[in-house]
Design a protein around this motif. Sequence first.
Motif, PDB file in Angstrom:
ATOM      1  N   ILE A 130      -0.137  -5.836   2.488  1.00 42.79           N
ATOM      2  CA  ILE A 130       1.237  -5.352   2.296  1.00 42.79           C
ATOM      3  C   ILE A 130       2.112  -6.136   3.258  1.00 42.79           C
ATOM      4  O   ILE A 130       1.804  -6.222   4.460  1.00 42.79           O
ATOM      5  N   VAL A 131       3.181  -6.720   2.723  1.00 41.26           N
ATOM      6  CA  VAL A 131       4.087  -7.519   3.552  1.00 41.26           C
ATOM      7  C   VAL A 131       5.538  -7.151   3.204  1.00 41.26           C
ATOM      8  O   VAL A 131       5.782  -6.447   2.227  1.00 41.26           O
ATOM      9  N   LYS A 146      -0.366 -14.728  12.068  1.00 41.45           N
ATOM     10  CA  LYS A 146       0.588 -13.613  11.902  1.00 41.45           C
ATOM     11  C   LYS A 146       0.094 -12.358  12.628  1.00 41.45           C
ATOM     12  O   LYS A 146      -1.079 -12.263  12.996  1.00 41.45           O
ATOM     13  N   LYS A 147       1.024 -11.420  12.827  1.00 40.27           N
ATOM     14  CA  LYS A 147       0.634 -10.144  13.453  1.00 40.27           C
ATOM     15  C   LYS A 147       0.051  -9.232  12.371  1.00 40.27           C
ATOM     16  O   LYS A 147       0.772  -8.747  11.497  1.00 40.27           O
ATOM     17  N   ILE A 148      -1.256  -9.007  12.468  1.00 39.05           N
ATOM     18  CA  ILE A 148      -1.961  -8.237  11.442  1.00 39.05           C
ATOM     19  C   ILE A 148      -2.252  -6.822  11.948  1.00 39.05           C
ATOM     20  O   ILE A 148      -2.673  -6.635  13.089  1.00 39.05           O
ATOM     21  N   VAL A 149      -2.046  -5.848  11.070  1.00 38.40           N
ATOM     22  CA  VAL A 149      -2.387  -4.472  11.412  1.00 38.40           C
ATOM     23  C   VAL A 149      -3.383  -3.933  10.386  1.00 38.40           C
ATOM     24  O   VAL A 149      -3.250  -4.170   9.188  1.00 38.40           O
ATOM     25  N   VAL A 150      -4.401  -3.221  10.889  1.00 43.07           N
ATOM     26  CA  VAL A 150      -5.393  -2.585  10.003  1.00 43.07           C
ATOM     27  C   VAL A 150      -5.554  -1.135  10.446  1.00 43.07           C
ATOM     28  O   VAL A 150      -4.975  -0.728  11.456  1.00 43.07           O
ATOM     29  N   ASN A 182       9.211  -1.336  10.495  1.00 40.62           N
ATOM     30  CA  ASN A 182      10.039  -1.576  11.681  1.00 40.62           C
ATOM     31  C   ASN A 182       9.977  -3.013  12.190  1.00 40.62           C
ATOM     32  O   ASN A 182      10.490  -3.318  13.269  1.00 40.62           O
ATOM     33  N   GLY A 183       9.290  -3.865  11.473  1.00 42.54           N
ATOM     34  CA  GLY A 183       9.238  -5.281  11.830  1.00 42.54           C
ATOM     35  C   GLY A 183       8.378  -5.592  13.039  1.00 42.54           C
ATOM     36  O   GLY A 183       8.495  -6.658  13.645  1.00 42.54           O
ATOM     37  N   LYS A 184       7.483  -4.671  13.408  1.00 44.21           N
ATOM     38  CA  LYS A 184       6.632  -4.907  14.582  1.00 44.21           C
ATOM     39  C   LYS A 184       5.353  -5.651  14.228  1.00 44.21           C
ATOM     40  O   LYS A 184       4.583  -6.037  15.098  1.00 44.21           O
ATOM     41  N   CYS A 185       5.067  -5.791  12.925  1.00 41.42           N
ATOM     42  CA  CYS A 185       3.939  -6.625  12.497  1.00 41.42           C
ATOM     43  C   CYS A 185       4.327  -7.318  11.195  1.00 41.42           C
ATOM     44  O   CYS A 185       5.375  -7.011  10.613  1.00 41.42           O
ATOM     45  N   ASP A 186       3.489  -8.261  10.748  1.00 44.67           N
ATOM     46  CA  ASP A 186       3.818  -9.037   9.550  1.00 44.67           C
ATOM     47  C   ASP A 186       3.067  -8.578   8.309  1.00 44.67           C
ATOM     48  O   ASP A 186       3.506  -8.817   7.184  1.00 44.67           O
ATOM     49  N   VAL A 187       1.911  -7.976   8.531  1.00 44.42           N
ATOM     50  CA  VAL A 187       1.083  -7.641   7.379  1.00 44.42           C
ATOM     51  C   VAL A 187       0.134  -6.487   7.689  1.00 44.42           C
ATOM     52  O   VAL A 187      -0.373  -6.370   8.807  1.00 44.42           O
ATOM     53  N   VAL A 188      -0.083  -5.623   6.688  1.00 45.13           N
ATOM     54  CA  VAL A 188      -1.067  -4.545   6.795  1.00 45.13           C
ATOM     55  C   VAL A 188      -2.115  -4.786   5.715  1.00 45.13           C
ATOM     56  O   VAL A 188      -1.777  -4.989   4.544  1.00 45.13           O
ATOM     57  N   VAL A 189      -3.382  -4.788   6.115  1.00 46.39           N
ATOM     58  CA  VAL A 189      -4.466  -4.957   5.133  1.00 46.39           C
ATOM     59  C   VAL A 189      -5.074  -3.590   4.855  1.00 46.39           C
ATOM     60  O   VAL A 189      -5.525  -2.900   5.769  1.00 46.39           O
ATOM     61  N   ILE A 190      -5.049  -3.198   3.576  1.00 44.28           N
ATOM     62  CA  ILE A 190      -5.491  -1.848   3.216  1.00 44.28           C
ATOM     63  C   ILE A 190      -5.933  -1.809   1.741  1.00 44.28           C
ATOM     64  O   ILE A 190      -5.648  -2.745   0.980  1.00 44.28           O
TER      65      ILE A 190
END
Length: 267
Positions: A130-131, A146-150, A182-190
């Motif tokens: 998700i971006v 990039k800043k990735i969040v999981v 909120n623009g604190k990361c670039d992408v969420v993998v889910i």
Amino acid sequence: MKKFTKVLSTVVAAALMAVTFTACGDSSSTTEGKNGTIKFGTNAEFTPFEYVVSKGVIGEFDGIDMAIAKQIGDDNNKDVKIENMEFDSLLVALENGKVDAVIAGMTVTDERKEKVDFSDSYYNAKQVMIVKEDSSISKASDMADKKIVVIQGYTGEVCVKDLGYSYQSFKKGTEAIMELVNGKCDVVVIDSVTAEKYVKDNKGLKIVEDNKQFENEEYAIAVKKGNKDLLDEINKSIKKMKEDGKINEFAAKYSDVTDSGSSSESK
Ligand code: GLN
């Protein structure tokens, strides 16, 4: 007369047995006439599979998995109870006997198979990214710098770890999405279906797929290793729900997604 006595003693014995069962069995949570209770563990943070509402299909719990759990109970004349806990704690709770089964959009993996037994799969999914709508990410390798969040313990975390990229993990999907919004990361993998729900509910986001990188995943129900009786009951019910279209029905009801991902056709 003799015959009558025999019949009578059988009736008395049966009545006594019923009393004994009620007195000793785990009757506190079992409705009269039911064959017991299946205690399902879940992590109700995974819309549309499991989430909390004021009145759901099982107590305050609602979603595709919850409807499936309820149906498994009905098919086996058993009550169902939900224990809500962190995703990371689910398999431990199963091993400790705190719950009988885990239904949590859980992907079958070799690592998990070492700890628990899985039912036949009931749903197909995959990891997606998700971006923000204007993101330049169009494939998995674009995430490298990039800043990735999981989300902690999800298969999405395993996928990113396998790619060798650094990432930050959160306990809840909603927290991860807020970071992105909120623009604190670039992408969420889910997982794909949950991603669709988030994109629908939050403006300015889109889904990017990379089917070469992210393989098909299968959701299944976990039981304690060797609990064959329960596994058989669950598998029978899953088979029936695939055949009579119930799983597709639940998927359509809870996700408004036409292509439900139900694995009924692939099996
Ligand atoms: N399918 C993912 C996994 O098994 C996520 C499941 C979930 O969050 N409930 O790790």
